[in-house]
Structure formats: structure tokens, C-alpha cells
Design a protein around this motif. Structure first.
Motif, PDB file in Angstrom:
ATOM      1  N   GLY A 285       0.795  -1.093  -0.094  1.00 13.28           N
ATOM      2  CA  GLY A 285       0.044  -0.024   0.034  1.00 13.28           C
ATOM      3  C   GLY A 285       0.860   1.228   0.041  1.00 13.28           C
ATOM      4  N   ASN A 286       2.025   1.180  -0.028  1.00 16.98           N
ATOM      5  CA  ASN A 286       2.928   2.381  -0.302  1.00 16.98           C
ATOM      6  C   ASN A 286       2.846   3.052  -1.457  1.00 16.98           C
ATOM      7  N   ALA A 287       3.028   4.472  -1.373  1.00 16.49           N
ATOM      8  CA  ALA A 287       3.206   5.302  -2.378  1.00 16.49           C
ATOM      9  C   ALA A 287       4.228   5.166  -3.318  1.00 16.49           C
ATOM     10  N   ASP A 288       4.417   5.973  -4.637  1.00 18.70           N
ATOM     11  CA  ASP A 288       5.509   5.797  -5.224  1.00 18.70           C
ATOM     12  C   ASP A 288       6.808   6.327  -4.792  1.00 18.70           C
ATOM     13  N   GLU A 289       6.468   7.312  -3.841  1.00 19.52           N
ATOM     14  CA  GLU A 289       7.760   8.017  -3.135  1.00 19.52           C
ATOM     15  C   GLU A 289       8.481   6.996  -2.157  1.00 19.52           C
ATOM     16  N   ALA A 290       7.411   5.874  -1.590  1.00 17.14           N
ATOM     17  CA  ALA A 290       8.091   4.816  -0.743  1.00 17.14           C
ATOM     18  C   ALA A 290       8.062   3.637  -1.200  1.00 17.14           C
ATOM     19  N   HIS A 307       1.854   1.134   3.940  1.00 18.53           N
ATOM     20  CA  HIS A 307       0.943   2.440   3.782  1.00 18.53           C
ATOM     21  C   HIS A 307       1.707   3.754   4.149  1.00 18.53           C
ATOM     22  N   ARG A 308       3.193   3.633   3.603  1.00 18.76           N
ATOM     23  CA  ARG A 308       3.968   4.722   3.542  1.00 18.76           C
ATOM     24  C   ARG A 308       3.678   5.917   2.540  1.00 18.76           C
ATOM     25  N   LYS A 309       3.575   7.082   2.780  1.00 18.59           N
ATOM     26  CA  LYS A 309       3.647   7.849   1.668  1.00 18.59           C
ATOM     27  C   LYS A 309       4.894   8.656   1.193  1.00 18.59           C
ATOM     28  N   ALA A 310       5.889   8.630   1.962  1.00 13.15           N
ATOM     29  CA  ALA A 310       7.175   9.208   1.723  1.00 13.15           C
ATOM     30  C   ALA A 310       8.221   8.231   2.317  1.00 13.15           C
TER      31      ALA A 310
END
Length: 334
Positions: A285-290, A307-310
Motif C-alpha cells: 500500500g506504499n505510495a511511489d515515493e516509498a 502504507h507509507r507516503k514518503a
């Protein structure tokens, strides 16, 4: 096709070979008689050993041992109920107790437990008799760290005493194989007899010397999925795969399998880095930045987090404090 992908096994010679050699040596020792002059039922055997394989989660311990038992000529029918195989596998569940471990062993021995309220010592006696009757010579306890998750000191000693009865049996000794996290080693150190009769092997994390094998893994998995892959072009992403897997072989294989599955899901004919990135995003569930397959500073990403966004989230320090407090609270309740 996906079944072909997920069924592949990748051996690391520098770790699989020593494990296989030690297992073969212990099996030979188990069957060896000291004098050869006494009848088969007499106490005329060398001390039985306990083989202990440890490594981080995702190292590939269960896969390696399972493969070795399946391929070993001494254990036809391994893992098949009613086959009469002289080796059995016990999958240890979380929150295991002295009694529930005996129940798990009896289930692996195809023994129906009709009366639910038997005491632990009776269950272990039933298990020992069942092992003798079925002529079982090897008991493999998988995920053994679950034994010590909730056990107190007294419970731990009871489990060790029960395990020792298999090692110490004069006429029907049994080879014990334990696999689990490194935390099982202090558990075994509690009992001098068990510790003295154990051989310890550890699966180490991946390092730069293992990059050629990772390249082969990606190539072979792509071939099994009938996908093309440009290995030289993708060579630069292999350190990212290693980092994403927390430097564990088993997790690396899982991520590569999921990337191949992702490519097939979207109708692709070529395995690409984007498929690894999509598989990792779906898993965490991590964003592209993570995402270690996309981020520039991928080596700063803690791939055990979800679930990291950064790369570094503002609440990481607070979250780590919460984790530490939770671990201390869990230890205090044991």
C-alpha cells in the motif's frame, strides 16, 4: 502457468549444500549401530542430534527444508497423510503451549484426538507411543519460534523436557529438526543437554555476492511465465529487489513471482521493473515515493513498513515509540 511460476525452487549452494550435508550426516548417524552385536530393539545407537535452522522471516527456511525432505530417498511420501513416511512435519501455530504442541504432533501423526481434555503429559506419552508404532525417525517442527511467544519459564522447560525424550530414547531415538527465527536459540540454551546435542545453521541475509543468483531467479521465473525479460537492462534494479525483500532470499522470490503475476494480469509479454513496482505497491500500500522500485533514494526506505507516503514519514519516530512500548508490554505479560 502461475502454478509453474510459484512452484520453482532456487537453491543457494553456499547455504543449501551445508544444510543438506548436515541433514544427511545426522540421518546416517541415526541409523548407525555402535557394536552391531545386539538385537535391533536393544540400546546400541549413537546419541541422536537436533538440527536447528534459523534465519529472518522470509529467508527461505521452510522452503529449503521442505524441498530436502521431499527429494530425500529416505522419506518417500513426505507430507502425504497415510504414506507411512518416517519423517513428519509439524507446523507450530502461534500461542503454542506444552499441551497444544503435543496435539499438533499427534495431528501430524494422523492420530485422532477424541477426548479434548487430556492433560499435556498424557498427550506427550500418546505422541511418543505413536512415533514408535509408526516407526517415525525424524520430526520437523516448522516455525518453532511460536513455541516461545507466550510461554513462561516453567512452560519452556516442560517443552524442552518433552523434546528430550525423543532424543534420549534408548531403542527408538528420533532426529529433531527445528526451524524458526533466531530467537529460538536462547530458548534452546536454557537446557544444557539439548543445547549440547544440537547443531546450529543460520541462513544469512543476501549481499552483493548474491546478485548473480537474483538475476537467474528473475530470468527463470520470466521463462516459466512465458515472459520476455532483458536481464542486462534490468541489472541495475537487482539491488532494489534485494532491498525491497529486506535482503531475504525467500521474499525476493515472492516479489519476483508477484511481478510475473502482475505482468500476466495486465496482458504483458515482457517482465519489466514496473511490474515489480506494482506488485510491491499492492503488497504494502506504499505510495511511489516509498516504493523501492521507483524512488530515487530507495536505500532510505524501510521496506518493513506499510502504507507509507514518503521515504521518511513525519510520524515514524512516534510510530517506533509505540512499537517499543507494545513490545515491552508484551514481554511484561509473559
Amino acid at each position: 502457468m502461475l502454478a509453474d511460476v510459484y512452484s520453482l525452487y532456487f537453491a543457494f549452494g553456499h547455504r543449501d549444500d551445508p544444510l543438506r550435508a548436515e541433514l544427511d550426516r545426522m540421518i546416517g548417524r541415526l541409523l548407525m549401530r555402535i557394536s552391531g552385536l545386539l538385537p535391533p530393539e536393544a540400546a546400541d545407537r549413537l546419541d541422536t542430534r537436533c538440527l536447528v535452522l534459523t534465519g529472518a522471516s522470509g529467508a527461505g527456511k521452510s522452503a529449503a527444508l521442505g524441498r530436502m525432505f521431499l527429494k530425500h530417498p529416505s522419506f518417500p511420501g513426505f507430507g502425504v497423510a497415510g504414506s507411512g513416511c518416517p519423517a513428519v512435519r509439524v507446523r507450530v501455530r502461534g500461542g503454542c503451549t506444552h499441551g497444544s504442541l503435543a496435539r499438533a504432533l499427534l495431528r501430524a501423526l494422523d492420530y485422532p484426538i477424541i477426548v479434548a481434555r487430556k492433560d499435556a503429559e498424557t498427550l506427550w506419552e500418546m505422541a511418543r507411543e505413536r512415533v514408535r508404532m509408526m516407526d517415525v525417525r525424524v520430526i520437523y517442527f516448522d516455525e518453532f519460534q511460536n513455541v516461545i511467544e507466550t510461554a513462561n519459564v516453567d512452560e519452556v522447560q516442560k517443552m524442552l523436557n518433552s523434546l528430550k525424550t525423543f532424543l534420549n530414547h534408548e531403542t527408538h531415538p528420533v532426529l529433531l529438526v527445528l526451524s524458526g527465527l533466531p530467537s529460538i536459540v536462547p530458548f534452546l540454551e536454557i537446557d544444557t543437554q539439548v543445547f549440547r546435542r544440537s547443531v546450529f545453521i543460520r541462513f544469512q541475509p543476501l549481499d552483493a555476492d548474491d546478485l548473480p543468483l537474483l538475476s537467474k531467479i528473475v530470468g527463470d521465473l520470466a521463462k516459466a511465465a512465458n515472459l520476455r525479460v532483458d536481464i542486462p537492462k534490468m541489472a541495475g534494479f537487482l539491488p532494489r529487489l534485494m532491498h525491497a525483500s529486506l535482503f531475504q532470499l525467500g521474499t525476493s522470490v515472492e516479489l519476483a513471482c508477484e511481478a510475473a503475476e502482475q505482468a500476466l494480469m495486465v496482458g504483458g509479454d515482457t517482465l519489466e521493473v514496473g511490474h515489480f513496482a506494482a506488485g510491491f505497491a499492492r503488497r504494502t500500500g506504499n505510495a511511489d515515493e516509498a516504493n523501492p522500485f521507483l524512488a530515487k533514494d530507495y536505500h532510505l526506505i524501510d521496506c518493513s513498513r506499510v502504507h507509507r507516503k514518503a521515504v521518511i514519514a513525519p510520524d515514524d519516530d512516534d510510530e517506533m515509540d509505540k512499537r517499543r512500548r507494545m513490545r515491552r508490554k508484551m514481554r511484561a505479560t509473559k
